[in-house]
Each structure stands twice: as C-alpha cells, then as structure tokens.
Design a protein around this motif. Structure first.
Motif, PDB file in Angstrom:
ATOM      1  N   ALA A  19      19.584  40.368 -21.486  1.00 30.26           N
ATOM      2  CA  ALA A  19      18.506  40.138 -20.525  1.00 30.26           C
ATOM      3  C   ALA A  19      18.449  41.312 -19.552  1.00 30.26           C
ATOM      4  O   ALA A  19      19.464  41.680 -18.957  1.00 30.26           O
ATOM      5  N   ILE A  20      17.254  41.894 -19.401  1.00 30.64           N
ATOM      6  CA  ILE A  20      17.074  43.057 -18.533  1.00 30.64           C
ATOM      7  C   ILE A  20      15.873  42.806 -17.626  1.00 30.64           C
ATOM      8  O   ILE A  20      14.780  42.489 -18.112  1.00 30.64           O
ATOM      9  N   ALA A  21      16.075  42.950 -16.324  1.00 25.23           N
ATOM     10  CA  ALA A  21      14.995  42.719 -15.365  1.00 25.23           C
ATOM     11  C   ALA A  21      14.870  43.898 -14.404  1.00 25.23           C
ATOM     12  O   ALA A  21      15.860  44.317 -13.802  1.00 25.23           O
ATOM     13  N   PHE A  22      13.655  44.414 -14.284  1.00 23.14           N
ATOM     14  CA  PHE A  22      13.329  45.454 -13.313  1.00 23.14           C
ATOM     15  C   PHE A  22      12.221  44.930 -12.407  1.00 23.14           C
ATOM     16  O   PHE A  22      11.224  44.382 -12.889  1.00 23.14           O
ATOM     17  N   GLU A  23      12.397  45.118 -11.095  1.00 23.56           N
ATOM     18  CA  GLU A  23      11.361  44.703 -10.151  1.00 23.56           C
ATOM     19  C   GLU A  23      11.186  45.768  -9.070  1.00 23.56           C
ATOM     20  O   GLU A  23      12.157  46.256  -8.493  1.00 23.56           O
ATOM     21  N   ILE A  24       9.931  46.101  -8.802  1.00 23.56           N
ATOM     22  CA  ILE A  24       9.569  46.996  -7.698  1.00 23.56           C
ATOM     23  C   ILE A  24       8.839  46.159  -6.653  1.00 23.56           C
ATOM     24  O   ILE A  24       7.843  45.496  -6.970  1.00 23.56           O
ATOM     25  N   VAL A  25       9.338  46.163  -5.428  1.00 30.19           N
ATOM     26  CA  VAL A  25       8.708  45.422  -4.335  1.00 30.19           C
ATOM     27  C   VAL A  25       8.208  46.429  -3.303  1.00 30.19           C
ATOM     28  O   VAL A  25       8.999  47.105  -2.647  1.00 30.19           O
ATOM     29  N   LEU A  26       6.884  46.534  -3.162  1.00 32.68           N
ATOM     30  CA  LEU A  26       6.273  47.438  -2.193  1.00 32.68           C
ATOM     31  C   LEU A  26       5.893  46.624  -0.962  1.00 32.68           C
ATOM     32  O   LEU A  26       4.985  45.789  -1.002  1.00 32.68           O
ATOM     33  N   VAL A  27       6.611  46.851   0.129  1.00 36.39           N
ATOM     34  CA  VAL A  27       6.393  46.105   1.367  1.00 36.39           C
ATOM     35  C   VAL A  27       5.341  46.864   2.182  1.00 36.39           C
ATOM     36  O   VAL A  27       5.636  47.863   2.822  1.00 36.39           O
ATOM     37  N   GLU A  28       4.114  46.359   2.166  1.00 35.66           N
ATOM     38  CA  GLU A  28       2.992  47.083   2.753  1.00 35.66           C
ATOM     39  C   GLU A  28       2.601  46.561   4.130  1.00 35.66           C
ATOM     40  O   GLU A  28       1.723  47.125   4.775  1.00 35.66           O
ATOM     41  N   GLY A  29       3.244  45.492   4.579  1.00 38.89           N
ATOM     42  CA  GLY A  29       2.956  44.953   5.894  1.00 38.89           C
ATOM     43  C   GLY A  29       4.062  45.288   6.888  1.00 38.89           C
ATOM     44  O   GLY A  29       4.796  46.265   6.732  1.00 38.89           O
ATOM     45  N   ASP A  30       4.194  44.445   7.889  1.00 37.56           N
ATOM     46  CA  ASP A  30       5.220  44.623   8.916  1.00 37.56           C
ATOM     47  C   ASP A  30       6.005  43.314   9.030  1.00 37.56           C
ATOM     48  O   ASP A  30       5.874  42.574  10.010  1.00 37.56           O
ATOM     49  N   PRO A  31       6.838  42.996   8.042  1.00 42.32           N
ATOM     50  CA  PRO A  31       7.497  41.687   7.991  1.00 42.32           C
ATOM     51  C   PRO A  31       8.596  41.551   9.034  1.00 42.32           C
ATOM     52  O   PRO A  31       9.221  42.531   9.437  1.00 42.32           O
ATOM     53  N   SER A  32       8.842  40.309   9.428  1.00 40.73           N
ATOM     54  CA  SER A  32       9.944  40.030  10.345  1.00 40.73           C
ATOM     55  C   SER A  32      11.214  39.650   9.588  1.00 40.73           C
ATOM     56  O   SER A  32      12.313  39.735  10.132  1.00 40.73           O
ATOM     57  N   THR A  33      11.056  39.245   8.334  1.00 47.61           N
ATOM     58  CA  THR A  33      12.200  38.852   7.514  1.00 47.61           C
ATOM     59  C   THR A  33      12.146  39.575   6.176  1.00 47.61           C
ATOM     60  O   THR A  33      11.154  39.465   5.447  1.00 47.61           O
ATOM     61  N   VAL A  34      13.210  40.297   5.863  1.00 43.01           N
ATOM     62  CA  VAL A  34      13.285  41.012   4.588  1.00 43.01           C
ATOM     63  C   VAL A  34      14.614  40.650   3.932  1.00 43.01           C
ATOM     64  O   VAL A  34      15.660  41.177   4.296  1.00 43.01           O
ATOM     65  N   THR A  35      14.580  39.737   2.965  1.00 45.23           N
ATOM     66  CA  THR A  35      15.805  39.260   2.321  1.00 45.23           C
ATOM     67  C   THR A  35      15.611  39.162   0.809  1.00 45.23           C
ATOM     68  O   THR A  35      15.677  38.065   0.232  1.00 45.23           O
ATOM     69  N   PRO A  36      15.393  40.267   0.126  1.00 41.60           N
ATOM     70  CA  PRO A  36      15.274  40.215  -1.334  1.00 41.60           C
ATOM     71  C   PRO A  36      16.615  39.875  -1.980  1.00 41.60           C
ATOM     72  O   PRO A  36      17.671  40.106  -1.391  1.00 41.60           O
ATOM     73  N   THR A  37      16.550  39.336  -3.188  1.00 39.11           N
ATOM     74  CA  THR A  37      17.761  38.965  -3.921  1.00 39.11           C
ATOM     75  C   THR A  37      17.722  39.551  -5.325  1.00 39.11           C
ATOM     76  O   THR A  37      16.692  39.484  -6.003  1.00 39.11           O
ATOM     77  N   ASN A  38      18.843  40.111  -5.740  1.00 42.16           N
ATOM     78  CA  ASN A  38      18.982  40.659  -7.089  1.00 42.16           C
ATOM     79  C   ASN A  38      20.225  40.035  -7.721  1.00 42.16           C
ATOM     80  O   ASN A  38      21.304  40.085  -7.146  1.00 42.16           O
ATOM     81  N   VAL A  39      20.065  39.423  -8.925  1.00 37.96           N
ATOM     82  CA  VAL A  39      21.187  38.687  -9.505  1.00 37.96           C
ATOM     83  C   VAL A  39      21.235  38.883 -11.019  1.00 37.96           C
ATOM     84  O   VAL A  39      20.198  38.962 -11.677  1.00 37.96           O
ATOM     85  N   ALA A  40      22.456  39.009 -11.549  1.00 33.53           N
ATOM     86  CA  ALA A  40      22.665  39.088 -12.995  1.00 33.53           C
ATOM     87  C   ALA A  40      23.763  38.103 -13.384  1.00 33.53           C
ATOM     88  O   ALA A  40      24.831  38.091 -12.779  1.00 33.53           O
ATOM     89  N   ILE A  41      23.490  37.274 -14.400  1.00 34.30           N
ATOM     90  CA  ILE A  41      24.450  36.270 -14.861  1.00 34.30           C
ATOM     91  C   ILE A  41      24.563  36.361 -16.378  1.00 34.30           C
ATOM     92  O   ILE A  41      23.555  36.294 -17.082  1.00 34.30           O
ATOM     93  N   ALA A  42      25.785  36.503 -16.890  1.00 31.67           N
ATOM     94  CA  ALA A  42      26.023  36.506 -18.330  1.00 31.67           C
ATOM     95  C   ALA A  42      27.069  35.454 -18.666  1.00 31.67           C
ATOM     96  O   ALA A  42      28.109  35.378 -18.005  1.00 31.67           O
ATOM     97  N   ILE A  43      26.799  34.652 -19.693  1.00 32.60           N
ATOM     98  CA  ILE A  43      27.699  33.551 -20.058  1.00 32.60           C
ATOM     99  C   ILE A  43      27.926  33.546 -21.567  1.00 32.60           C
ATOM    100  O   ILE A  43      26.965  33.568 -22.348  1.00 32.60           O
ATOM    101  N   ASN A  44      29.191  33.512 -21.971  1.00 35.84           N
ATOM    102  CA  ASN A  44      29.579  33.248 -23.352  1.00 35.84           C
ATOM    103  C   ASN A  44      30.159  31.840 -23.421  1.00 35.84           C
ATOM    104  O   ASN A  44      31.081  31.516 -22.669  1.00 35.84           O
TER     105      ASN A  44
END
Length: 235
Positions: free
Chosen positions: A78-103
């Motif tokens: 599983a491969i995930a790429f994300e681009i987040v362009l913050v174009e406003g003036d936010p008061s809260t910026v808390t992005p999350t990036n996670v990878a989980i692998a299970i056998n």
C-alpha cells in the motif's frame, strides 16, 4: 485470529478517519491506500495519490497506507501520497500521516505500507504551472505502473524516495499564484520523519502514526514532508 486482526485493522482505520466500504477510498478530505491479501501466491498492490487545496480554518487532513497479508508466498503493498496546499490562514494545522503493515499467520509473505504527506502553506490561492502539472501526471502513471514491475524492497524504496524528491521539487519550483490573489514569499524548508520496521513473526501489527503540525501565515510558505514506512515479512 484472522477475524480478530481484521477487526483491529478496521478499528485502526476508523481511528484515523480512513475506513469506508471501498478498500481504496477515504473519508472526505483524507487519502488512503488499503491493500488486503488473503490469496496464496498473489500480490495486492494499492496506490492513492491526492492533491488537496485547503482554505478553511482547520487543516487536519489524514494520509494513510495500510497493508494486510494473510496467505502463503504472497505480498500486500500500500502506497499513499498526499499534497496539502494550505491557501488560507488556519488557526489549527494538525495533519496526520500513518503507515500500518500487518502479517497474520502467513508463510513467506510480505506486507509493505508507505505514506508520504506534503503540507505546504502558500499564503494565497496557487496552481501548478504546465511543467509542474506534467511532472505530477507522470508521477501518477509511474505509481500505478510500479505494480507491474518485479522490484525488490530496496528497489521499491529507492523508486518511492525518488518520486518524493520530485514532488518536493515541484512544490518548490512549479507553484504559481492565481492572478490577483494574495500570496506569501516562498521560503523552502523540508522536514522528513521516516519510520521503518522489519519483523519476522507470523503475526505483527505495527501502527506508525507520524502527525506533524505546522503553522502557516500569509507571508511564509513552509513545506513539511512526513514519511511513514512500515514493512513486515513473514517466515
């Protein structure tokens, strides 16, 4: 055991806002690649690629890759790429990036989950120039073509790291402001937080959330890259 682990996997996806009825889909505003393989002698390869333009007060996008393998002589990638362009003036910026692998109770199996998230404050509305759009389109094609290649884990990692570097270059050199819209002066900084786990038991669950908050204002552009990588191999 399999049913219990699948339940735990789904619970983890719900916790990160990624679970839906479709394995490769995500909640609105989030991005997820989910590969589940229970068939011997096969490979399941899932890719997710998303570009988000965010103008609201809260930036909380989640990018995730989840790979689950319960089979013999098989692989889940599983491969995930994300681009987040913050174009406003936010008061809260808390992005999350996670990878989980299970056998799960598998023999000669591999589960690979890799998540790359780029968060960029632009100070106003922006778009990619023609060359940037072409590079990103080529990257999308490359990601989907990887599944047809017989790559080793090291070769796969090298390919993904190369793609990550090209995306960073696009963000640094091929973003232009929308005419008449306010934008800040660009200052390029990059932060990478790789996490790699290699194990060999029959059953392994290794969640690796890597949230990286950033602050964005109207005068500074600060790209942040977070990378989550989890690889598990069965005996």
């Amino acid at each position: 055991m399999k049913r219990r682990l699948l339940t735990l996997l789904l619970a983890a996806l719900f916790a990160f806002g990624l679970a839906t009825g479709v394995p490769t889909a995500a909640s609105a505003g989030d991005n997820a690649a989910i590969a589940v393989n229970t068939k011997d002698g096969t490979t399941v390869f899932k890719v997710a690629f998303a570009i988000r333009h965010v103008m609201g007060d809260v930036v909380d996008q989640t990018n995730g890759a989840v790979a689950y393998a319960s089979c013999t002589d098989c692989a889940a990638v599983a491969i995930a790429f994300e681009i987040v362009l913050v174009e406003g003036d936010p008061s809260t910026v808390t992005p999350t990036n996670v990878a989980i692998a299970i056998n799960d109770n598998c023999d000669t199996c591999v589960a690979v989950a890799e998540a790359y998230q780029f968060v960029l404050g632009t100070g106003g509305l922006v778009h990619f120039d023609p060359e940037g759009n072409k590079i990103l389109a080529d990257i999308r094609k490359e990601l989907h073509s990887i599944k047809k290649q017989d790559l080793t884990l090291d070769q796969l990692q090298a390919e993904l790291d190369s793609i990550s570097a090209r995306i960073a270059d696009v963000l640094a050199n091929h973003l232009v402001p929308v005419p008449g819209k306010k934008t800040g002066q660009q200052q390029t900084t990059t932060e990478a937080t790789p996490t790699t786990t290699a194990t060999t038991p029959d059953t392994t669950s290794t969640p690796t959330p890597t949230p990286t908050p950033t602050t964005t204002d109207t005068t500074t552009t600060e790209p942040t890259t977070t990378t989550g990588v989890t690889t598990t191999t069965g005996p």
